[in-house]
Design a protein around this motif. Structure first.
Motif, PDB file in Angstrom:
ATOM      1  N   SER A 116       0.827  -1.217   0.000  1.00  0.00           N
ATOM      2  CA  SER A 116       0.000   0.000   0.000  1.00  0.00           C
ATOM      3  C   SER A 116       0.858   1.261   0.000  1.00  0.00           C
ATOM      4  CB  SER A 116      -0.930  -0.004   1.210  1.00  0.00           C
ATOM      5  OG  SER A 116      -0.186  -0.091   2.416  1.00  0.00           O
TER       6      SER A 116
ATOM      7  N   VAL B 202       7.946   3.555 -12.682  1.00  0.00           N
ATOM      8  CA  VAL B 202       7.735   3.011 -11.336  1.00  0.00           C
ATOM      9  C   VAL B 202       9.065   2.941 -10.593  1.00  0.00           C
ATOM     10  CG1 VAL B 202       7.125   0.908 -10.076  1.00  0.00           C
ATOM     11  CG2 VAL B 202       5.617   1.760 -11.877  1.00  0.00           C
TER      12      VAL B 202
ATOM     13  N   ALA C 156      -3.374  -1.992  -7.997  1.00  0.00           N
ATOM     14  CA  ALA C 156      -4.175  -2.333  -6.819  1.00  0.00           C
ATOM     15  C   ALA C 156      -5.171  -3.436  -7.134  1.00  0.00           C
ATOM     16  CB  ALA C 156      -4.904  -1.093  -6.293  1.00  0.00           C
TER      17      ALA C 156
ATOM     18  N   LEU D 224       2.208   1.676  -3.521  1.00  0.00           N
ATOM     19  CA  LEU D 224       1.143   2.144  -4.408  1.00  0.00           C
ATOM     20  C   LEU D 224       0.898   3.640  -4.237  1.00  0.00           C
ATOM     21  CD1 LEU D 224      -1.445  -0.782  -4.109  1.00  0.00           C
ATOM     22  CD2 LEU D 224      -0.127  -0.162  -6.132  1.00  0.00           C
ATOM     23  N   GLU D 225       0.949   4.113  -3.001  1.00  0.00           N
ATOM     24  CA  GLU D 225       0.771   5.548  -2.757  1.00  0.00           C
ATOM     25  C   GLU D 225       1.928   6.343  -3.355  1.00  0.00           C
ATOM     26  OE1 GLU D 225      -0.675   9.097  -1.922  1.00  0.00           O
ATOM     27  OE2 GLU D 225      -1.763   7.198  -1.785  1.00  0.00           O
TER      28      GLU D 225
ATOM     29  N   ILE E  32       3.646   5.481  -6.008  1.00  0.00           N
ATOM     30  CA  ILE E  32       3.427   5.462  -7.459  1.00  0.00           C
ATOM     31  C   ILE E  32       2.321   6.446  -7.841  1.00  0.00           C
ATOM     32  CG2 ILE E  32       2.604   4.016  -9.356  1.00  0.00           C
ATOM     33  CD1 ILE E  32       3.997   1.646  -7.891  1.00  0.00           C
ATOM     34  N   ARG E  33       1.253   6.454  -7.064  1.00  0.00           N
ATOM     35  CA  ARG E  33       0.140   7.368  -7.342  1.00  0.00           C
ATOM     36  C   ARG E  33       0.578   8.822  -7.218  1.00  0.00           C
ATOM     37  NH1 ARG E  33      -5.478   8.126  -7.166  1.00  0.00           N
ATOM     38  NH2 ARG E  33      -6.166   9.912  -5.946  1.00  0.00           N
TER      39      ARG E  33
ATOM     40  N   THR F  23      -1.604   3.965 -13.105  1.00  0.00           N
ATOM     41  CA  THR F  23      -0.877   2.729 -12.805  1.00  0.00           C
ATOM     42  C   THR F  23      -1.188   2.198 -11.411  1.00  0.00           C
ATOM     43  OG1 THR F  23       0.895   3.413 -14.303  1.00  0.00           O
ATOM     44  CG2 THR F  23       1.425   1.706 -12.688  1.00  0.00           C
ATOM     45  N   ALA F  24      -1.275   3.069 -10.418  1.00  0.00           N
ATOM     46  CA  ALA F  24      -1.537   2.610  -9.051  1.00  0.00           C
ATOM     47  C   ALA F  24      -2.896   1.918  -8.960  1.00  0.00           C
ATOM     48  CB  ALA F  24      -1.467   3.782  -8.080  1.00  0.00           C
TER      49      ALA F  24
END
Length: 578
Positions: free
Chosen positions: A126, A275, A152, A129-130, A132-133, A147-148
């Motif tokens: 998580s 990424v 997910a 992912l944050e 990347i976002r 992408t995130a």
């Protein structure tokens, strides 16, 4: 050896890739202006956080994500915000959209030293992912899905296979090819981060056999890992997500479904590098590799270009001859589209700027009637019926279009390429899709309006019923009181309640009721005090010789007060005597 599968249809257009592979990746430099559209991906456009006149630094957040399916936007270089206004953007319709315009100062100053997560394997998925976002990464090989969000996945949907798409099947485009040749290790580092997030059972790297240098670089970089580098024969459009999945796994994504429905996720090689840069080095997505090619440029090649760079700046670096150019195309000749002019900017999904001559890409001849040859159905990689879709699109028969799975069309252009009648089939499909989407939105709006109207009518009826119930209850209570009064029953409860309320109000004012001994004494004292003051004022008015009307009014007031005092001095028994 892994078995390679095939997909239905496909074509073999001329590749035209060698022209742009003569040199390596070249830096595009810093243009005088950067034009950054707020919508560079699928989903909601980002929301600006800056104003005209603000100074921004490289990597600074200038627009925030506006929802779940959205990503933020960062300044690709330092400078001043010149405007936030509508500018031409790369889109098939050639329309204008809100853009942040930066006047570059040439210093290229970072907002701060980027900080990444070197030991990302110790982080929770998580958190990655944050990261990347917040870096603003959207898919760089297709439509630009955040992408995130894609990594997910769906809740509860396990991912068994991660596929890295290095196919780049479209003619002319070599941005991914040169990236794999020169930065294979960076791609594999990004793949390892995605592996930590997804925890797939296998990682497959798909690449066509017409890229020998890239294949060799990838195999060297992947040596000792469990990433399978899989080559397969060249055929267009093997780079389509569903087609690549079928080639590598033999699985077919169901109509209207997503790869995640069968446990697969696909990512582009450019996305993998982005990424890696975001997680390990903390760098937001502010640049990409873009191919500039076509016979209207004298020095075709691949450039590392800042997002927002006008295409004119890139074309100048490639030796563009405007008088030779038939039209400018973003993307390749099959799935690309003509842009309105060289002033439109490079965005996150700009993998190619194609500048063909008239001889290279002549104007298509006028469309002729369909001869029902069936070549389009043979070429369709999605196993659709392009001829029927064409008829339904012409007749605006949207229900039949959806029944024939129009939205499974990937708009690859294979049907148009083989059509002997030169019918621009893909244009009809795109227009029909837009009409259906608009129809759906209009239906949703009307449905919401209907639900709001029905809820309002229900609320009005409920309130009227409540009022009617209250009126009936009051009527029933009044009838009961009348019956009690007629029978000589108890005291009227309403009148009793009124008297109790008056008593409470009098008590709150600090005075006792006049019909009590304390109340009568206090009232008499107040009247005598008021009489004394009025008599004093009357005497002063007479001495001053004031107007007779004033004197007469004061005399009348004195007499009234005296009468009230006389009445108050009587005993309660006397006041009650008839």
């Amino acid at each position: 050896m892994r078995r390679i599968h095939d997909f239905h249809g496909g074509i073999h257009p001329a590749e035209n890739k060698l022209q742009s592979l003569a040199t390596g990746i070249r830096p595009a430099g810093i243009p005088s202006q950067l034009i950054l559209p707020l919508a560079q991906h699928i989903g909601a456009p980002s929301q600006p956080l800056v104003s005209p006149g603000d100074r921004v630094l490289k990597g600074q957040l200038i627009a925030s994500a506006a929802g779940h399916v959205s990503v933020p936007l960062h300044a690709p270089s330092s400078g001043q915000i010149l405007a936030i206004e509508d500018r031409p953007v790369p889109h098939p319709s050639g329309y204008s959209a809100p853009c942040v315009v930066i006047e570059c100062d040439g210093r290229d100053e970072w907002v701060e030293e980027p900080s990444g997560i070197r030991n990302y394997r110790a982080c929770e998925p998580s958190a990655l992912l944050e990261k990347i976002r917040s870096a603003g990464i959207a898919g760089m090989g297709g439509a630009g899905f955040p992408t995130a969000v894609k990594l997910a996945g769906k809740p509860g949907a396990g991912i068994t296979t991660l596929i890295i798409n290095g196919t780049e099947c479209e003619p002319y485009i070599t941005a991914d090819d040169i990236l794999m040749q020169e930065r294979a290790a960076d791609i594999l580092a990004g793949v390892d981060i995605m592996r930590h997030i997804l925890k797939p059972q296998e990682i497959l790297f798909g690449i066509e056999d017409n890229k020998p240098a890239a294949i060799a670089a990838l195999k060297t970089a992947a040596a000792g890992s469990d990433v399978e580098i899989i080559t397969f024969p060249t055929k267009y459009p093997s780079g389509g997500e569903k087609q690549l999945i079928e080639i590598l796994t033999g699985k077919q994504v169901p109509s209207g479904g997503l790869p995640a429905d069968i446990g697969v996720i696909c990512q582009n090689v450019g996305t993998a590098v982005a990424v890696r840069n975001a997680v390990i080095y903390g760098r937001p997505l502010i640049s990409r590799i873009t191919t500039v090619t076509g016979d209207a440029v004298t020095a075709p090649g691949n450039f590392e270009v800042l997002l927002g760079t006008p295409m004119a700046h890139l074309l100048a670096l490639a030796g563009f001859s405007a008088e030779k150019c038939e039209r400018l195309i973003m993307g390749g000749p099959m799935m690309g589209f003509t842009v309105s002019g060289a002033e439109v900017p490079v965005v996150k999904t700009t993998n190619c700027v194609l500048a063909p001559t008239t001889r290279e890409m002549p104007t298509p001849p006028p469309a002729q009637p369909c001869i029902r040859c069936g070549l389009c159905a043979q070429a369709c990689p999605a196993s659709l019926l392009p001829q029927q879709l064409f008829w339904f699109a012409q007749g605006k028969e949207f229900d039949k279009l959806e029944q024939h799975n129009l939205f499974d069309c990937i708009e690859c252009g294979a049907c148009s390429w083989v059509c002997p009648s030169h019918i621009p089939l893909v244009q009809y499909y795109r227009a029909a899709k837009a009409d259906i989407v608009k129809q759906r939105r209009d239906h949703e709006k009307s449905e919401q309006a209907r639900l709001r109207f029905e809820a309002r009518q229900e609320r009005i009826a409920r309130e009227e019923a409540e009022r009617e119930a209250k009126r009936a209850a009051r009527k029933q209570a009044a009838e009961k009181r009348a019956e009690l009064a007629a029978e000589g029953g108890d005291e009227d409860p309403v009148q009793a309640a009124i008297e109790r309320a008056r008593a409470r109000k009098t008590a709150q004012q600090g005075t006792a009721p006049a019909n009590t001994p304390d109340g009568g004494v206090k009232q008499l004292a107040a009247l005598r005090e008021k009489l004394a003051k009025t008599e004093q004022r009357l005497a002063l008015s007479r001495e001053a010789g004031e107007d007779n009307k004033i004197v007469t009014a004061l005399e009348a007031t004195v007499q009234r007060l005296r009468d009230r005092i006389s009445a108050a001095e009587q005993s309660p028994a006397e006041r009650e005597t008839p």
